[in-house]
Design a protein around this motif. Structure first.
Motif, PDB file in Angstrom:
ATOM      1  N   ALA A 249      10.053  -1.463  -6.932  1.00 53.32           N
ATOM      2  CA  ALA A 249       9.643  -1.285  -5.539  1.00 53.32           C
ATOM      3  C   ALA A 249       8.972  -2.538  -4.998  1.00 53.32           C
ATOM      4  O   ALA A 249       8.612  -3.460  -5.737  1.00 53.32           O
ATOM      5  N   GLN A 250       8.774  -2.566  -3.673  1.00 58.32           N
ATOM      6  CA  GLN A 250       8.050  -3.667  -3.045  1.00 58.32           C
ATOM      7  C   GLN A 250       6.661  -3.249  -2.595  1.00 58.32           C
ATOM      8  O   GLN A 250       5.819  -4.097  -2.293  1.00 58.32           O
ATOM      9  N   LEU A 251       6.397  -1.943  -2.570  1.00 52.36           N
ATOM     10  CA  LEU A 251       5.117  -1.450  -2.075  1.00 52.36           C
ATOM     11  C   LEU A 251       4.923  -0.011  -2.546  1.00 52.36           C
ATOM     12  O   LEU A 251       5.874   0.775  -2.571  1.00 52.36           O
ATOM     13  N   VAL A 252       3.680   0.325  -2.924  1.00 51.68           N
ATOM     14  CA  VAL A 252       3.306   1.700  -3.230  1.00 51.68           C
ATOM     15  C   VAL A 252       2.271   2.137  -2.209  1.00 51.68           C
ATOM     16  O   VAL A 252       1.310   1.406  -1.940  1.00 51.68           O
ATOM     17  N   VAL A 253       2.434   3.305  -1.629  1.00 51.20           N
ATOM     18  CA  VAL A 253       1.531   3.815  -0.604  1.00 51.20           C
ATOM     19  C   VAL A 253       0.977   5.159  -1.059  1.00 51.20           C
ATOM     20  O   VAL A 253       1.735   6.053  -1.445  1.00 51.20           O
ATOM     21  N   ILE A 254      -0.344   5.301  -1.007  1.00 51.98           N
ATOM     22  CA  ILE A 254      -0.977   6.569  -1.364  1.00 51.98           C
ATOM     23  C   ILE A 254      -2.059   6.903  -0.344  1.00 51.98           C
ATOM     24  O   ILE A 254      -2.539   6.030   0.384  1.00 51.98           O
ATOM     25  N   GLY A 255      -2.456   8.166  -0.305  1.00 49.30           N
ATOM     26  CA  GLY A 255      -3.549   8.604   0.547  1.00 49.30           C
ATOM     27  C   GLY A 255      -4.856   8.601  -0.215  1.00 49.30           C
ATOM     28  O   GLY A 255      -4.938   8.165  -1.364  1.00 49.30           O
ATOM     29  N   THR A 256      -5.916   9.050   0.438  1.00 43.59           N
ATOM     30  CA  THR A 256      -7.220   9.146  -0.211  1.00 43.59           C
ATOM     31  C   THR A 256      -7.741  10.568  -0.056  1.00 43.59           C
ATOM     32  O   THR A 256      -7.168  11.397   0.656  1.00 43.59           O
ATOM     33  N   HIS A 257      -8.858  10.809  -0.706  1.00 41.13           N
ATOM     34  CA  HIS A 257      -9.508  12.104  -0.586  1.00 41.13           C
ATOM     35  C   HIS A 257     -10.562  12.079   0.514  1.00 41.13           C
ATOM     36  O   HIS A 257     -11.392  12.982   0.604  1.00 41.13           O
ATOM     37  N   GLY A 258     -10.536  11.043   1.330  1.00 50.09           N
ATOM     38  CA  GLY A 258     -11.489  10.939   2.434  1.00 50.09           C
ATOM     39  C   GLY A 258     -12.898  10.930   1.903  1.00 50.09           C
ATOM     40  O   GLY A 258     -13.228  10.243   0.946  1.00 50.09           O
TER      41      GLY A 258
END
Length: 313
Positions: A249-258
């Motif tokens: 891949a060229q990028l990994v995107v994840i969210g947070t738990h705020g």
């Protein structure tokens, strides 16, 4: 990125080559988004009392450190200028504690890119801590840049980690928009949690996680119908599942738990693990929210604009 349409990208640089590569990657993204790029070098702030004590013997050392910082920043600016001559560019040398500076420059930015996590050194550990802290005090995505020298946005896949315990909506939108900008496919990955014993009195849903994943992606798919999507539910722990797919891949995107307490287990360590081990940049997207009073920085960092560059408030 759409939540910060009028803002620019901020990238921090340290010694080459990583700082230069992060700046060039950020410049390519800024050009595609038609926004400005702010290149920042963070320098430790010398305490006035310490500076007074060490005079005159250590003055050359202090001057040398400032000269080195200036040279690194100027070199990064020059490298971006050569590849993107028409890009609106701002260069700044900022003195102050790194976490405080990052929280300040990240406020109101479109994205904050950390361009100094050198794999195999303590720098990457510091970057991990700073990124985790900064995502709590900014509304913009924070990207820790990793990768091969000269790596720029291209058409390799974008990997999106969808975690039911995290705020994935913003991450989903960002991943789809990035994939759309560079005509890249998107691979959405959801790690299936441990299943409870089956209830034999009811008819089981054979694909509950897949249905949940498809529902999470639904709005972004409609907004970016040109993005080719592969949605996968896997049994591996999230860090392992994402790292395996990051290899191509060229990028990994994840969210947070705020600001919620993170659950125990593998999910809580996804972003630090990726910061240390991912072969490509990792983007962490906090949920959209208004700045809180405790986000304010009591003592603003000292900012020095480079010659020929303008200083922003």
């Amino acid at each position: 990125m759409s939540a910060h349409k009028n803002a620019g990208i901020v990238v921090t640089v340290d010694q080459p080559p990583i700082g230069h590569d992060a700046a060039l990657w950020s410049a390519a993204l800024a050009e595609r988004l038609h926004c400005s790029l702010r290149i920042v070098y963070i320098a430790p702030e010398a305490h006035p009392m310490v500076a007074e004590i060490v005079r005159p013997h250590h003055v050359p050392i202090l001057v040398s450190a400032h000269a080195r910082a200036t040279a690194v920043l100027d070199a990064a600016i020059a490298a971006v200028r050569r590849g993107s001559p028409d890009l609106e560019l701002i260069g700044e040398l900022i003195e102050g504690p790194a976490t405080q500076v990052l929280a300040t420059v990240g406020r109101g930015a479109r994205m904050l890119v950390l361009g100094h996590p050198d794999a195999g050194t303590t720098d990457v550990l510091a970057a991990t801590s700073r990124a985790s802290t900064v995502t709590e005090h900014t509304t913009c995505p924070v990207t820790v840049w990793r990768g091969e020298s000269g790596q720029l946005p291209d058409r390799r896949p974008v990997v999106l980690g969808v975690d039911e315990d995290a705020d994935s909506a913003e991450a989903t939108g960002m991943a789809f928009e990035y994939a759309h900008l560079f005509a890249a496919p998107l691979v959405a990955v959801h790690s299936r949690p441990a299943r409870p014993p089956p209830d034999l009195t009811t008819v089981p849903d054979l694909h509950p996680e897949q249905d949940t994943l498809d529902e999470t992606l639904s709005a972004a798919r409609q907004a970016f119908p040109d993005v080719a999507v592969t949605a996968t539910v896997v049994s591996e722990p999230p860090p392992q599942a994402l790292i395996e797919r990051a290899a191509d891949a060229q990028l990994v995107v994840i969210g947070t738990h705020g600001r919620r307490r993170m659950p125990a287990g593998a999910g809580a360590s996804v972003s630090p693990y990726l910061f240390r081990h991912s072969p490509c940049p990792t983007m962490v997207c906090p949920p959209c929210r208004r700045p809180r009073p405790d986000d304010d920085i009591a003592r603003p960092p000292r900012i020095s604009a480079r010659p020929g560059q303008r200083t922003t408030p």
